[in-house]
Design a protein around this motif. Sequence first.
Motif, mmCIF file in Angstrom:
data_model
loop_
_atom_site.group_PDB
_atom_site.id
_atom_site.type_symbol
_atom_site.label_atom_id
_atom_site.label_comp_id
_atom_site.label_asym_id
_atom_site.label_seq_id
_atom_site.Cartn_x
_atom_site.Cartn_y
_atom_site.Cartn_z
ATOM 1 N N GLY A 254 -1.654 5.869 -1.946
ATOM 2 C CA GLY A 254 -1.251 4.637 -2.627
ATOM 3 C C GLY A 254 -0.117 3.935 -1.904
ATOM 4 O O GLY A 254 -0.090 2.702 -1.815
ATOM 5 N N ALA A 255 0.822 4.718 -1.352
ATOM 6 C CA ALA A 255 1.943 4.117 -0.628
ATOM 7 C C ALA A 255 1.460 3.386 0.621
ATOM 8 O O ALA A 255 1.949 2.293 0.946
ATOM 9 N N ARG A 258 -0.161 0.101 -0.364
ATOM 10 C CA ARG A 258 0.838 -0.929 -0.687
ATOM 11 C C ARG A 258 1.485 -1.487 0.578
ATOM 12 O O ARG A 258 1.846 -2.665 0.641
ATOM 13 N N ARG A 262 -5.469 -2.626 1.352
ATOM 14 C CA ARG A 262 -6.553 -1.668 1.134
ATOM 15 C C ARG A 262 -7.424 -1.475 2.380
ATOM 16 O O ARG A 262 -7.706 -0.358 2.794
ATOM 17 N N SER A 265 -5.440 -0.023 5.620
ATOM 18 C CA SER A 265 -5.095 1.389 5.468
ATOM 19 C C SER A 265 -6.346 2.258 5.566
ATOM 20 O O SER A 265 -6.313 3.352 6.160
#
Length: 326
Positions: A254-255, A258, A262, A265
């Motif tokens: 999740g980090a 952020r 999306r 990453s």
Amino acid sequence: MPLHMRFGTDDLLRCRFALSPLCETHEAVRTLRRTERHGYHQAWLRRSREAAAGLDLRPLWLFMPQPGYTPDFLGRPPATPSPTFAEELALMRGTDPALARQEMATSLAGTPGAAESALGRELMADPAAAVQRLTDLTERAWHALLAPDWPRLRTLLEADIAYRSRQLATGGLRALFADLHPDLVWAEGTLTLLNRRGDFFQEQRLAGQGVLLLPSVFAWPNAVSGFAEPWQPTVIYPARGIGGLWQTPQAPSGALVRLLGRHRSAILCALGEPASTTALADRHGLAPSSVSAHLSVLRDAGLLTSRRHGHQVLYERTALGIALAG
């Protein structure tokens, strides 16, 4: 029995790499017949069983004894580094029937009862028709079993060749063969293949042709010798990265989502092995133009590097990218 490949001076200068979608198709067909050691390919097998059920692969399997000799005309050594399937299939379709008959007879002789079977007699009775039948079946197998995944497979194979080429450039043949496969041993100008399938010959003098090195996904877990005269001697070996080939890419934290977004990453986490824009687009269901834009941002941020390999540009993570993805 071991195979000893004796190198002369000219052979050292004529070692090369290539890809072969035709050979890979036949290795995939062979994998379907194995009853054990599917290992890394279980996910592919589950997806392919239904497609394979619509193919009568018995004519091809007849000439794939384990151990034993597979006719060379089913997939002669690629003359160029990266031929298309259509190019290789056209060469197979144009096989001289007399050569096909000779190679099919040699193959059948290694399996008790194969030559006397109804299928064996039928194929040997008309070698020209047998060539066309085997070629047509290979084409159907390609479209049903391999073509949907070929962009992903080709990217992995090209990444392996890029890695091996760097080994050759920095450490020579000794460094290359030391890491290629546990069954390959280089010593005193001889490449020895241990634990080889079949025993039809034990020594091969390369006669100035060198060796063709052919990475494969479906040859795993074996290294395989291929092709007798007049073809260039060949070693087919399992490519690096097969373990993660059919796995779903690691989900980014999740980090990281952020921080990068999306898609960026996800692309960074998917680059455990070098990959092209096309392969990443196929893997993530994105337009190639979108993936290209994300790759440019990641590269400009120092998280990726890029290098050209043949007709493609391959991207891989830098040390910073590896640390961030982890």
